[in-house]
Motif scaffolding. Sequence first.
Motif, short mmCIF file in Angstrom:
data_model
loop_
_atom_site.label_atom_id
_atom_site.label_comp_id
_atom_site.label_asym_id
_atom_site.label_seq_id
_atom_site.Cartn_x
_atom_site.Cartn_y
_atom_site.Cartn_z
N VAL A 642 11.88 2.35 -4.76
CA VAL A 642 11.13 1.44 -4.73
C VAL A 642 9.59 1.92 -4.34
O VAL A 642 9.48 2.28 -3.09
CB VAL A 642 11.44 0.30 -3.89
CG1 VAL A 642 10.44 -1.06 -3.72
CG2 VAL A 642 12.79 -0.40 -4.27
N GLY A 643 8.84 1.97 -5.21
CA GLY A 643 7.45 2.51 -4.70
C GLY A 643 7.82 4.00 -4.45
O GLY A 643 8.70 4.65 -4.93
N PRO A 644 7.13 4.68 -3.34
CA PRO A 644 7.27 5.88 -2.88
C PRO A 644 8.54 6.22 -2.13
O PRO A 644 9.02 7.25 -1.57
CB PRO A 644 6.20 6.16 -1.93
CG PRO A 644 5.83 5.09 -1.43
CD PRO A 644 6.25 3.88 -2.42
N GLY A 645 9.38 4.88 -1.81
CA GLY A 645 10.57 4.99 -0.83
C GLY A 645 11.87 4.84 -1.90
O GLY A 645 11.92 4.65 -2.66
N GLN A 646 12.89 4.49 -0.88
CA GLN A 646 14.40 4.43 -1.45
C GLN A 646 15.11 3.28 -0.79
O GLN A 646 15.09 3.05 0.36
CB GLN A 646 15.29 5.71 -1.29
CG GLN A 646 16.46 5.61 -2.10
CD GLN A 646 17.24 6.83 -1.95
OE1 GLN A 646 17.93 7.32 -0.99
NE2 GLN A 646 17.19 7.51 -3.18
N ALA A 691 13.53 3.21 3.19
CA ALA A 691 12.85 4.33 4.03
C ALA A 691 11.79 4.78 3.13
O ALA A 691 11.77 4.75 1.79
CB ALA A 691 13.71 5.40 4.29
N GLN A 692 10.60 5.04 3.62
CA GLN A 692 9.50 5.44 2.73
C GLN A 692 8.38 6.24 3.57
O GLN A 692 8.13 5.87 4.76
CB GLN A 692 8.66 3.85 2.41
CG GLN A 692 7.18 4.19 1.61
CD GLN A 692 6.65 3.01 1.47
OE1 GLN A 692 7.06 1.90 0.90
NE2 GLN A 692 5.12 2.94 1.63
N PRO A 693 7.81 7.15 3.02
CA PRO A 693 6.97 8.06 3.39
C PRO A 693 5.68 7.37 3.75
O PRO A 693 5.08 6.48 2.83
CB PRO A 693 6.70 9.15 2.47
CG PRO A 693 7.98 9.10 1.87
CD PRO A 693 8.42 7.58 1.49
N ILE A 694 5.01 7.44 4.99
CA ILE A 694 3.93 6.77 5.09
C ILE A 694 2.86 7.61 5.82
O ILE A 694 1.48 6.97 6.18
CB ILE A 694 4.07 5.46 6.21
CG1 ILE A 694 4.66 6.11 7.55
CG2 ILE A 694 4.95 4.40 5.43
CD1 ILE A 694 4.97 5.10 8.63
N GLY A 695 2.92 9.10 5.68
CA GLY A 695 2.23 9.83 6.01
C GLY A 695 2.66 11.10 6.07
O GLY A 695 3.86 11.47 6.07
N GLU A 696 1.96 12.47 6.51
CA GLU A 696 2.59 13.59 6.47
C GLU A 696 3.45 13.60 7.56
O GLU A 696 3.29 13.37 8.71
CB GLU A 696 1.15 14.66 6.53
CG GLU A 696 1.61 16.19 6.86
CD GLU A 696 0.53 17.05 6.89
OE1 GLU A 696 0.70 18.27 7.03
OE2 GLU A 696 -0.58 16.47 6.79
N ASN A 697 4.63 14.18 7.19
CA ASN A 697 5.70 14.29 8.04
C ASN A 697 6.16 13.16 8.64
O ASN A 697 6.87 13.04 10.15
CB ASN A 697 5.43 15.46 9.22
CG ASN A 697 5.35 16.78 8.72
OD1 ASN A 697 6.08 16.98 7.57
ND2 ASN A 697 4.07 17.51 8.85
#
Length: 787
Positions: A642-646, A691-697
């Motif tokens: 879903v978008g950049p996340g799972q 869970a979704q990336p929201i920035g570097e690391n």
Amino acid sequence: MLRLLACSSIALIAAMGPGVAMAQTSGSDPARQAADEQTAATQLGDVVVTARRREEAIRDVPATITALTDEQLEAKGPVEGTGDLLQTVPGVRFNGVQAENLAEISIRGSGTQRATSADSAVGLFVNGAYVGSSTLGGRNFKRIDYFDLSRIEVLEGPQGALYGRNSEYGTVNIVLARPAFRDGGRVSATYTDDLSQMRVEGVVNQQLSDTVAVRFGAQVTGQGGGIYYNPNQDSYYDHTDGYIVRGQVRYSDGPVDVNLLVDAMDMNLPTFANQWVIPAGRLPTLPLGYTGPRYDIPQDVDNGLHQTVQRAMLTADYDFGWATLTSTTMALQSESAQDFAGGVDLATQAMFQSQGQIGFYPLAQTSTFAEDKTLYQDVRLAGEAMDGSLQWLAGAEALMQDDFYTRDTVTSPCVQTATSGICGGTPTQPICYRLTPTALNCPTVFPRPFGSHRVAPSEYRSGAVYGSLKYDTGPWSVSGELRYSRDDKTATQSDFNLYTTTPVGTSTTYTFEQDNLSYAAMASYRLTGSMPTLLYARTGTGYRAGGVNNGAVVPVAPNPLRPTYENEDTTSYEVGLKSDLTDNVFLRVSAYASETDNAIASVLDGCTVLNVCGQVGSVFNINGGTVEVRGLEVALDSKFDVGPGQLTLNLNGARQEAEWVEVVTAPGAPVLGSSVAQTPDWTMSANVNYAQPIGENLTGFFNIAYNGQRGGVQDTATATAPAIPLEDIDNIDARVGFNYQRTTVAFFVKNLTDEVIPVLKLQQGDIPLANRYSRPRTFGVTLGYRW
């Protein structure tokens, strides 16, 4: 017991010696590394389990099984009890009743209130070793059992053929994390605000060489507050503090893989708190009725629960090439001591007497102590033939349990009236409490005993041989399992007047001996194509071991005590399917029916101080009749980008009916057609994790976990005890936070909607007496770091 463990270990390693000396495979074998990572399966349905005493993916097991990994459990929030492990498993219910000592697990209509002094009808295993017992605390896992776990496996339906005694309605096997051949670890601190509780834990895994790895872990809990409070003693009924420690060393070289685990626990745990809810005009001792406080409950006697565990476990595998030998050896000693009281304090009793009511005996208390010593040994050999088309397994198992149980019950040594003084103390130091200005003095000599002291040691010896065959041909697979078991139990009971050595009655010793033959047969067919599907049918049996009723036979009793009761036997039939609806959606559906013969029930001997017996009644177990269960379970596991996340979504629901279709004629026996206790009509759950990336690391996440139930009764209905409906449950837990590199910060809430319900209703016939309630909403935060 530790000496026996050492001897077993030496014998096994000696048997492997020649093969070890000849082994050429390096300790960094890729196959071993893959085995260490097996819980990291990414495809839905591919989690590896040991449902048939060998490693298989869930999608390949022709039975209803649920596996939850440590990552899945952690995503829902901190695990605070067995209920947190099982709340998303279809058809499974955890009966918590506030105190872990009294809690039990129910699967598919097994119930938990039919005979609480009997063994559990659900098999409890850790690393494949049986950890249950018939003593207090023996029908529930202890906290040490789910510290630093790898996964939990729940097998539904009778598992008697491979797991033996007491796996009559299902089996729960907790697999602990073992040393892996890599360096790493984790530390975390969890603070729960409403309890003022801090829990700190850490685990270190270290590879010492190509063949040796170690793992050490510890958890320490401290608590300064709570929700259920005793103002008289400035203590909390739901207090938790103590520690868990574990150390492991693993040796793996070529065909041999051996792991030694030693751990211990020493904890004070929550006990229960009753709120009185007596209506007016129903009890002669309290004609005005009484509703007590729910959270600030005064008591002048001790209330608490203390558990200790010491355990050593050796697991070993040796690959001969043509077969693999597996041995599991466990020596365990546990102690559980609990003090509790259902009465009131002296000040409340003074209020009753000032109103002209008799009230309660305010110094009434029960203290129990249960010690269990268990030695468990399982050895099995598993192999393949016909190019892998035929798989076979043969094994033997032995269990030795020595239990020691005592119970002290404090009762009034004087006749109590609305104007009497309250008699207390001990025979050598009697005390008279005159709670009102008009209260009479106590008699110069207290005429009655101060209570009773019961001592009940017991021994349990069980042995079994078992085996299985599985044959695959094309899309078809058929398999069979068979086990022969022998159970021997001996129990002695001696009763004394409290604080004295004066015996009450004659000591009794009874024995129980019985054989059992359990089986299972399965057939499955695999459909290929765009929707790979496994269709299966299964039938099997399981049993709950009978046993001994402690106590003395009173010949004039309306229902005299029966010294022993027989095994409870269940036969089940199940059909189901497991299907990949898409690459991201895994469906499981099962329908089942079972019949339980010689179903165990608790009854009273009918004695009272006012009838021909002239003494209080005793509770004992009988084979109460036949129970039939029907059910349907559906579970859907899905994973989407879903978008950049799972997004991971797990849904399940179960419908079950369990009733007594035949009953024996005996006072206190179940009513024909009544429902089995603690079996809701519906159970359901949902778990949403994103869970979704929201920035570097930096990765953000949230989790919502829901579980609910509808219908069912609390206790078995009898001619004198009507059915008490179970309360509906709708519980929601939430967790939100972020991962930054190797650091995790998570905020959680338990019971988001603050739904507080009675988890146990105590009645005298149809007269309400007291309730125990679920925990209100709590908030907390966890800070963790991994390397």
